[in-house]
Design a protein around this motif. Sequence first.
Motif, PDB file in Angstrom:
ATOM      1  N   ASN A 211      80.061  -2.658  17.534  1.00  0.00           N
ATOM      2  CA  ASN A 211      80.454  -2.399  18.729  1.00  0.00           C
ATOM      3  C   ASN A 211      80.172  -0.957  19.445  1.00  0.00           C
ATOM      4  O   ASN A 211      79.557  -0.738  20.456  1.00  0.00           O
ATOM      5  CB  ASN A 211      82.001  -2.196  18.667  1.00  0.00           C
ATOM      6  CG  ASN A 211      82.628  -3.765  18.477  1.00  0.00           C
ATOM      7  OD1 ASN A 211      81.925  -4.769  18.623  1.00  0.00           O
ATOM      8  ND2 ASN A 211      83.596  -3.847  17.763  1.00  0.00           N
ATOM      9  N   VAL A 212      80.011  -0.033  18.500  1.00  0.00           N
ATOM     10  CA  VAL A 212      79.494   1.335  18.610  1.00  0.00           C
ATOM     11  C   VAL A 212      78.327   1.383  19.071  1.00  0.00           C
ATOM     12  O   VAL A 212      77.575   2.117  19.999  1.00  0.00           O
ATOM     13  CB  VAL A 212      79.716   2.191  17.462  1.00  0.00           C
ATOM     14  CG1 VAL A 212      79.145   3.804  17.733  1.00  0.00           C
ATOM     15  CG2 VAL A 212      81.278   2.676  17.212  1.00  0.00           C
ATOM     16  N   ALA A 213      77.237   0.306  18.383  1.00  0.00           N
ATOM     17  CA  ALA A 213      75.870   0.309  18.910  1.00  0.00           C
ATOM     18  C   ALA A 213      75.625  -0.170  20.126  1.00  0.00           C
ATOM     19  O   ALA A 213      74.721   0.466  20.969  1.00  0.00           O
ATOM     20  CB  ALA A 213      74.943  -0.528  17.596  1.00  0.00           C
ATOM     21  N   ALA A 214      76.372  -1.047  20.349  1.00  0.00           N
ATOM     22  CA  ALA A 214      76.387  -1.759  21.788  1.00  0.00           C
ATOM     23  C   ALA A 214      76.660  -0.562  23.065  1.00  0.00           C
ATOM     24  O   ALA A 214      76.319  -0.567  23.851  1.00  0.00           O
ATOM     25  CB  ALA A 214      77.346  -3.059  21.793  1.00  0.00           C
ATOM     26  N   ARG A 215      77.887   0.244  22.569  1.00  0.00           N
ATOM     27  CA  ARG A 215      78.113   1.225  23.510  1.00  0.00           C
ATOM     28  C   ARG A 215      77.139   2.402  23.590  1.00  0.00           C
ATOM     29  O   ARG A 215      76.881   2.943  24.696  1.00  0.00           O
ATOM     30  CB  ARG A 215      79.386   1.661  22.879  1.00  0.00           C
ATOM     31  CG  ARG A 215      80.664   0.864  22.739  1.00  0.00           C
ATOM     32  CD  ARG A 215      80.942   0.569  24.216  1.00  0.00           C
ATOM     33  NE  ARG A 215      82.176  -0.244  23.917  1.00  0.00           N
ATOM     34  CZ  ARG A 215      82.963  -0.805  25.123  1.00  0.00           C
ATOM     35  NH1 ARG A 215      82.419  -1.086  26.128  1.00  0.00           N
ATOM     36  NH2 ARG A 215      84.253  -1.828  24.827  1.00  0.00           N
ATOM     37  N   LEU A 216      76.366   2.682  22.612  1.00  0.00           N
ATOM     38  CA  LEU A 216      75.365   3.674  22.561  1.00  0.00           C
ATOM     39  C   LEU A 216      74.416   2.957  23.413  1.00  0.00           C
ATOM     40  O   LEU A 216      73.472   3.826  24.216  1.00  0.00           O
ATOM     41  CB  LEU A 216      74.783   3.906  21.266  1.00  0.00           C
ATOM     42  CG  LEU A 216      75.675   4.554  20.455  1.00  0.00           C
ATOM     43  CD1 LEU A 216      75.292   5.042  18.935  1.00  0.00           C
ATOM     44  CD2 LEU A 216      76.485   5.991  20.863  1.00  0.00           C
ATOM     45  N   CYS A 217      74.000   1.718  23.462  1.00  0.00           N
ATOM     46  CA  CYS A 217      72.837   1.456  24.019  1.00  0.00           C
ATOM     47  C   CYS A 217      73.152   1.304  25.629  1.00  0.00           C
ATOM     48  O   CYS A 217      72.307   1.424  26.536  1.00  0.00           O
ATOM     49  CB  CYS A 217      72.916  -0.288  23.748  1.00  0.00           C
ATOM     50  SG  CYS A 217      71.476  -0.987  24.866  1.00  0.00           S
TER      51      CYS A 217
END
Length: 317
Positions: A211-217
């Motif tokens: 989820n965090v990786a998607a937010r960073l993207c």
Amino acid sequence: FALGNVLSRQIVILVTAMKVVADGDLNHTAAVESLDDVGRMAESFNDMILKLREKLHMERYLSSGTLALISKMRGNERMRLGGERRRVTVLFSDIRGFTSMTETLDAEEIVGLLNLYLNLQAEAVCQHGGTVDKFVGDEVMALFDGDDAERSAARASVEIHGFIDSLNAAREKAGRRLVRIGIGLNAGEVIMGNMGSERRMDYTGIGDPVNVAARLCGAAKPGQVIMSRAVREALGDDCVCSTLSDLPVKGKKEPLEVFELLGMKNAMRRHRRKPVSLPASFSLAGLSEETQPATVRDLSQSGCVLEVRQPLGPGSQ
């Protein structure tokens, strides 16, 4: 002797076809010239080739993780929902302005443009040992595991932007539409396993790091790679980066400490490479008449990888 030639002809045809298929060519089938047992064997062989083609086509719709799981479960063990904890590095990439782009382009042009850029990203991910977990519209989710997962994901990210810059430069000269993407990187422990239902399941990873990786993207600007502190610490001195302002993330009490990945030190590829299997030959300087066989295994604009039977020395041509 003549009768023997007639009877063995179908066997020779079948054996020849088997050798061709054994070399990896699934486009070859055996000609059926008789209706006896050997002819029926040739028909069964052709049917097997068709089934192998179908399997090969079906594999294109599955991630390498799913294929590995299916291969592991060849026995009678039933595929069950659930998974196991594993530390991975997650890469998300997303095309910027894609929604507005779909409003001005024909569906056929959108599909062609999307496949072009998705294929480029998938190649970079695979060449660095990653797995494309899924495509969600214009978004790519990829997973990297192993000891150097963070470095592999970072190198893949930098190469993706480099390749896209080269592609955009060529498309701009041709007066064609350009595409820019943003990338987010995060590392952590996720649950890897079968998710979904008993009828339709998918082998993937879920958890807070995803989820965090998607937010960073989602926060990355066009041409930007944003990574978390976990990735930054794993890269150490191998990366060139800058510190960004803390990023508020939905569902998190505290803002995340994030960094922009500007580049990776040591060797980086300037051009895309492609795995091939091409025959070649070489000779040493002064011994041009004595050629040696070789096989090209990897090809790019700036060089190639050769597989040879003896070491290549200075002066090889």
